[in-house]
Scaffold this motif. Structure first.
Motif, PDB file in Angstrom:
ATOM      1  N   LEU A  28       0.889   4.174  -2.799  1.00  0.00           N
ATOM      2  CA  LEU A  28       0.646   5.559  -2.390  1.00  0.00           C
ATOM      3  C   LEU A  28       1.735   6.492  -2.903  1.00  0.00           C
ATOM      4  O   LEU A  28       1.440   7.579  -3.404  1.00  0.00           O
ATOM      5  N   ARG A  29       2.976   6.089  -2.809  1.00  0.00           N
ATOM      6  CA  ARG A  29       4.069   6.990  -3.172  1.00  0.00           C
ATOM      7  C   ARG A  29       4.244   7.135  -4.676  1.00  0.00           C
ATOM      8  O   ARG A  29       4.853   8.094  -5.139  1.00  0.00           O
ATOM      9  N   THR A  30       3.728   6.199  -5.462  1.00  0.00           N
ATOM     10  CA  THR A  30       3.840   6.323  -6.919  1.00  0.00           C
ATOM     11  C   THR A  30       2.598   6.939  -7.548  1.00  0.00           C
ATOM     12  O   THR A  30       2.550   7.109  -8.759  1.00  0.00           O
ATOM     13  N   SER A  72      12.503   0.849  -0.200  1.00  0.00           N
ATOM     14  CA  SER A  72      11.521  -0.202  -0.469  1.00  0.00           C
ATOM     15  C   SER A  72      12.134  -1.477  -1.026  1.00  0.00           C
ATOM     16  O   SER A  72      11.411  -2.450  -1.236  1.00  0.00           O
ATOM     17  N   GLU A 124       0.822  -1.210   0.000  1.00  0.00           N
ATOM     18  CA  GLU A 124       0.000   0.000   0.000  1.00  0.00           C
ATOM     19  C   GLU A 124       0.854   1.257   0.000  1.00  0.00           C
ATOM     20  O   GLU A 124       0.516   2.239  -0.670  1.00  0.00           O
ATOM     21  N   ARG A 125       1.959   1.229   0.713  1.00  0.00           N
ATOM     22  CA  ARG A 125       2.847   2.391   0.698  1.00  0.00           C
ATOM     23  C   ARG A 125       3.493   2.578  -0.669  1.00  0.00           C
ATOM     24  O   ARG A 125       3.703   3.698  -1.130  1.00  0.00           O
ATOM     25  N   GLY A 144       3.935   7.539   3.326  1.00  0.00           N
ATOM     26  CA  GLY A 144       4.664   6.659   2.430  1.00  0.00           C
ATOM     27  C   GLY A 144       6.107   6.449   2.832  1.00  0.00           C
ATOM     28  O   GLY A 144       6.930   6.062   2.001  1.00  0.00           O
ATOM     29  N   THR A 145       6.436   6.682   4.104  1.00  0.00           N
ATOM     30  CA  THR A 145       7.817   6.614   4.556  1.00  0.00           C
ATOM     31  C   THR A 145       8.206   5.174   4.868  1.00  0.00           C
ATOM     32  O   THR A 145       7.458   4.445   5.522  1.00  0.00           O
ATOM     33  N   HIS A 157      -1.755  11.306   1.118  1.00  0.00           N
ATOM     34  CA  HIS A 157      -0.327  11.048   1.297  1.00  0.00           C
ATOM     35  C   HIS A 157       0.152  11.511   2.668  1.00  0.00           C
ATOM     36  O   HIS A 157       1.255  11.138   3.094  1.00  0.00           O
TER      37      HIS A 157
END
Length: 800
Positions: free
Chosen positions: A234-236, A468, A230-231, A383-384, A363
């Motif tokens: 979210l970050r893309t 990631s 999910e992160r 998104g960290t 975000h």
């Protein structure tokens, strides 16, 4: 930070609120190492100042003495050259080296605590001169040696320090710092500024007490818990409503009827009704290419036609014809009025429609604290990843070491570093040094310590794939350090350090790679240890390199070292050219991070192929096998492993990357990834499927058997059912690679079975709110095909 009585009232009210008694668990990778709220937002507050007679002195520590080497801590809070500028920032870590390791035995117990409602204990948190000798000498680590958890290393505490120089009544240099387990330390910046202002006006421990209480009263009860996949999604994504259903007090979007997939399928047809057929085809070609260089060269930047998702290659265009739109209105079924992004008439809204309680941008988690009696908004990034500390900038790092002075690195050639000989790009050389566990120093003589620390944080993100992919970089990183910490620094293999003292440049034995932030030049140490001969690497490297020459031209290093001839069009150089073009075209930080994440992921998959070829098996990836046709009508077998355009290019990639792969295999980062991959295999929601391989085949394969496409779609349609499985699939379909486009092409497959499997798969994705957002990005042709196939299936079912 406000009066003491005000803070006591706020804390008392917070303790009595219903929400504070039913706080959900926080994910350790986002909000801290503790699964509950027992761990405060901030664990310590420190105050240091410069004394003309004693030098750097630690004046206060709150809420209790931490058992650290006080002089070493003060030296890190007061960086070199702090008196030359008004404000500066430093970042460093605790629990990393013995002198800066917290002694838990010094923590006051609840039975003996005399703290007030602000957490202020005048007896335990006085001037640090009262601290024990163990605290002054940093002996707390030894005192904890008999504990039950002595074998488990303590978790890192991230420290952000604000140092300020005032020249009003002589040079007053003071620094205020907070230590936290949260990687998003940048959110505390404004609070440190206010608190240090207060301390200059009222130099007392009460300022530290108020800062500590203010931060720890921050309400994070509704902080969403996001999984790794999910992160990544979210970050893309540029959408500001992604995963909005995970926020509290937000009504879930979308109809709840059993016919949700059909309704959602039809609803996607009206998306982007203002796009003409010709422009949709052009967008289709751009998104399917998966190359930023094509987007940079072909995209026409028109503010009226390009949406905020432009950075990921998704374009929406204004209408020039109504023929296609009218055909949709005549043949399409009406919209469910509650679908995201549409108004009550089923028309696409120009801006997202937010309900009451819906966050403005998912975000970020929005909360607040009270400063001087006024509410200050705070935003926690969701998104960290654990390897991402603070607010770093890959763009700044790349620009620093891609200028004219940086393009010619100096020093001897090393097979782990120079994967393209003398033409190795400096940023690629830096990446190679990071993954092969070399000692890297960022020197910023005359630069702000905060700038040097930012480069170190960005370098850790560069090597880890923005947190990631790989791990083990943060634990050996020293964003800011100095000569006082040299002994501890040399005890950490493969350290990544930021310094401001020019003495490091004159000591090449202290480092392997020196990155000069001021000049943008990268230097390889003449004393760097030669690469150990590897029998497996020689399988891929038939040529040899003469012994490394030193500065005097005399040969040094091991004879017979491997060599790769420099090529201007090497894959790494082409990649860096694309990155440079993207930065020059004003693509944002999110795009650059996504591209380097893909780069590191491909490096790891290439290493798995190399390991399999060299040793016969791999423990960091799926075995590399091709698709096999079924016999006598039986189903075929899907392939796995990295995908090459052809075997010759694959052999070249293996040969070029063999030395740095060998260097990485000998590093702790490799061991971390080995364990992480085995854990993912055991817990993957899509077990037994190499998703990157299947999607790469759909994106890149020049010739694919129709049976292979059908088998890929059928396998996904059969296994992607639950919400977790949908998210796992979408995490491998980022917008900058076309999103759902590789799967949507199955709607036009010549096989009716393949088209039906594609319909089943898209229907399963439609049932998930995140999947519906992905479906909204498909172009009009795919949406019409999706609706048409669904209508045909419904008609057949009605007849039977």
């Amino acid at each position: 930070m406000g009066s003491s009585s005000e803070l006591r009232q706020q804390q008392h009210a917070h303790a009595k609120s219903p929400s504070s008694s039913s706080v959900p668990s926080l994910p350790a990778s986002i909000a801290g190492p503790s699964p509950d709220h027992a761990t405060p937002q901030v664990s310590f507050v420190f105050l240091a100042e410069f004394d003309i007679n004693e030098g750097s002195v630690l004046k206060h520590q709150f809420p209790y003495p931490a058992g650290l080497d006080e002089h070493l801590l003060a030296e890190h809070m007061l960086p070199d050259g702090a008196h030359d500028r008004g404000d500066d920032w430093t970042i460093f870590y605790l629990n990393q080296v013995p002198g800066l390791t917290v002694d838990p035995s010094l923590a006051p117990t609840a039975a003996h605590s005399s703290t007030d409602q602000n957490g202020f204990d005048p007896d335990a948190s006085t001037n640090t001169a009262r601290a024990s000798g163990a605290s002054r000498k940093g002996k707390g680590r030894e005192s904890d040696a008999s504990s039950d958890d002595e074998d488990a290393p303590p978790k890192l505490l991230y420290v952000m320090s604000l140092v300020r120089t005032q020249m009003d009544a002589g040079a007053l240099v003071k620094a205020l710092a907070v230590a936290t387990y949260n990687p998003y330390i940048q959110i505390y910046r404004p609070l440190l500024v206010f608190a240090l202002d207060d301390y200059f006006k009222e130099p007392s421990l009460a300022c530290l007490s108020r800062l500590y209480a203010t931060i720890n009263m921050m309400d994070v009860a509704g902080l969403p818990s996001l999984s790794l996949d999910e992160r990544i999604i979210l970050r893309t994504s540029e959408r500001k409503d992604m995963f909005d259903e995970k926020f509290p007090d937000v009504d879930p979007r979308g109809p709840s009827s059993p016919n949700l997939a059909t309704g959602a399928r039809n609803s996607q047809l009206e998306r982007d009704k203002d796009s003409s057929t010709a422009e949709v085809l052009e967008s289709n070609r751009s998104a399917s290419s998966g190359s930023l260089s094509s987007l940079v060269s072909n995209a026409k930047r028109d503010d009226d036609t390009v949406s905020s998702a432009e950075e990921f290659g998704q374009f929406r265009s204004r209408s020039r014809a109504n023929t296609f739109n009218s055909s949709i209105e005549e043949g399409g079924r009406p919209y469910p009025p509650s679908l995201p992004g549409h108004n009550d008439k089923g028309e696409r809204a120009s801006t997202p429609v937010f309900s009451a309680g819906r966050p403005k941008d998912t975000h970020l988690f929005e909360t607040s604290v009270f400063v001087h009696g006024k509410k200050m908004p705070m935003q926690i990034p969701l998104g960290t990843f654990p390897e991402e500390i603070g607010d770093y900038s890959l763009i700044k790092l790349i620009q620093t070491f891609s200028g004219p002075t940086a393009l010619a690195t100096t020093g001897p050639l090393h097979p782990h570093l120079h994967t393209n000989g003398h033409s190795t790009h400096p940023v690629i050389l830096l990446f190679n040094a990071l993954v092969t566990h070399k000692r890297v120093v960022f020197l910023g003589h005359g630069q702000a310590a905060g700038s040097v620390a930012g480069h170190v944080l960005a370098a850790c993100a560069l090597g880890s794939g923005c947190g990631s992919v790989l791990s083990g970089f943060t634990e050996r990183a020293f964003p800011y350090t100095n000569l006082a910490n040299l002994e501890n620094l040399e005890s950490v293999p493969g350290f990544i350090a930021g310094v401001c003292n020019p003495a490091f440049a004159d000591r090449p034995s202290w480092w392997d790679v020196l990155c000069n932030v001021e000049t943008g030049k990268i230097v390889v140490s003449k004393d760097i240890r030669p690469a150990s001969p590897s029998p497996t690497a020689r399988v891929f490297l038939p040529t040899t390199l003469p012994p490394f020459p030193n500065d005097e031209g005399a040969p040094t290093g091991a004879p017979g070292a491997t060599r790769i001839d420099a090529k201007a069009d090497s894959p790494d150089n082409v990649f860096m050219e694309e990155i440079s073009n993207s930065i020059q075209s004003h693509y944002g930080e999110a795009v650059i991070r996504a591209r380097f994440t893909d780069y590191v992921q491909r490096f790891v998959r290439l290493a798995a192929r190399y390991e399999e070829e060299a040793t016969g098996a791999t423990s960091i990836g799926y075995p590399c096998v091709s698709y096999r046709h079924g016999v006598l009508g039986a189903s075929g077998t899907l392939g796995s492993g990295i995908v090459f355009p052809d075997e010759s290019s694959g052999a070249k990639d293996l040969a070029v990357n063999a030395p740095r792969i060998e260097g990485w295999r000998a590093s702790p980062s490799y061991q971390h990834y080995q364990l992480a991959f085995q854990d993912r295999l055991a817990n993957s929601p899509l077990a037994g499927i190499d998703l990157p391989h299947q999607l790469s085949r759909l994106r890149q394969a020049r010739r694919m058997a129709p049976a292979e496409v059908e088998l890929i779609i059928r396998t996904l349609a059969q296994q992607v059912r639950t919400e977790e499985q949908v998210v796992a699939l979408l995490a491998h379909l980022p917008p900058h690679f076309g999103g759902l486009l590789p799967l949507a092409f199955g709607l036009f497959h010549p096989s009716e079975r393949a088209r039906n499997y594609t319909l089943d798969l898209l229907d399963a994705i439609c049932l998930h709110p995140t999947g519906r957002k992905f479906l909204s990005t498909l172009n009009a042709f795919h949406k019409v095909a999706y609706q048409r196939l669904g209508a045909e299936r419904a008609a057949r079912n009605a007849r039977h």
